[in-house]
Design a protein around this motif. Structure first.
Motif, PDB file in Angstrom:
ATOM      1  N   ARG A  92      13.539  16.484  25.369  1.00  0.00           N
ATOM      2  CA  ARG A  92      12.928  15.178  25.127  1.00  0.00           C
ATOM      3  C   ARG A  92      13.338  14.655  23.764  1.00  0.00           C
ATOM      4  NH1 ARG A  92       8.498  11.857  26.398  1.00  0.00           N
ATOM      5  NH2 ARG A  92       7.345  11.135  24.579  1.00  0.00           N
ATOM      6  N   ALA A  96      12.224   8.790  22.571  1.00  0.00           N
ATOM      7  CA  ALA A  96      11.987   8.591  24.001  1.00  0.00           C
ATOM      8  C   ALA A  96      11.051   7.405  24.232  1.00  0.00           C
ATOM      9  CB  ALA A  96      11.400   9.853  24.621  1.00  0.00           C
ATOM     10  N   GLU A 109      14.556  10.730  30.941  1.00  0.00           N
ATOM     11  CA  GLU A 109      14.248   9.581  30.101  1.00  0.00           C
ATOM     12  C   GLU A 109      14.857   8.321  30.713  1.00  0.00           C
ATOM     13  OE1 GLU A 109      12.734   7.151  27.569  1.00  0.00           O
ATOM     14  OE2 GLU A 109      12.094   9.239  27.614  1.00  0.00           O
TER      15      GLU A 109
END
Length: 219
Positions: A92, A96, A109
């Protein structure tokens, strides 16, 4: 409102939605939608905290009841492995767009969404989920979606951009709640695409004039 798969009682306000969230009666995609909303607008956690406090007080006032097979149940609990409650951050990005709960649900994402063209100026990515239609939406700036109402309930969380309809303005972190009492024609604002996460438990029914409908369908 007719009974739906989303919940078995009417949800027509944010307060009602938060009450169902605290009660644990929402299906998983709707729970993720509310979690994502609270991450984007943490100030709204005050209502959830108040509802949780009321629920705790009600539980404390509930008469005690004996637990059947108490010793066996306790042994099973203590022998089970503890769940990993740490946030899932592997893969991540720090920048994001998706809230953590949504990222955990879809597994990627925004830049990695495998969009499919639904209509000119409208792309979607659908998740397979029993009892609910769960999808991400990308709406071209200025694009009007066909006027419609709902045969069930629809929750839409705005992730980026915004749209306007007969009820007003919905921007990042806002939740649109619509059912058969809402007949609307959402229009994405012109400065950027509108990115949204939607959960619904029934199909839409197109409304409006034939001429407007054709114009909105072709974009």
């Amino acid at each position: 409102m007719a009974e739906t798969d989303m919940v078995h009682e009417q949800i027509d306000t944010i307060d009602a939605l938060m009450a169902h969230y605290v009660a644990g009666s929402l299906p998983e995609p709707a729970r993720v939608l509310v979690c994502s909303h609270l991450e984007m607008k943490p100030g709204n956690r005050s209502l959830v905290n108040a509802l949780e406090l009321l629920a705790g007080e009600a539980l404390e006032n509930t008469p005690e009841a004996a637990i059947a097979h108490r010793e066996q149940r306790l042994a099973a609990i203590f022998s089970s492995s503890s769940p990993d409650l740490r946030p899932q951050t592997i893969g991540r990005s720090e920048t994001a767009l998706f809230p953590r709960a949504l990222w955990d649900l879809v597994g990627f994402e925004l830049q990695d969404v495998p969009w499919r063209r639904r209509l000119p100026g409208l792309k979607e990515y659908s998740l397979d989920w029993e009892g609910c239609e769960v999808r991400l939406m990308w709406i071209r700036p200025g694009r009007a979606l066909p006027a419609h109402t709902h045969k069930g309930m629809e929750l839409i969380l705005i992730l980026d951009g915004a749209f306007n309809d007969e009820r007003g303005h919905f921007g990042p972190g806002d939740i649109s709640i619509a059912d058969e009492t809402v007949d609307h024609r959402p229009v994405a604002e012109k400065d950027r695409p509108c990115i949204a996460f939607a959960v619904s438990d029934g199909p839409v029914r197109l409304t409006g004039s034939f001429r407007q409908m054709i114009g909105d369908l072709i974009g």
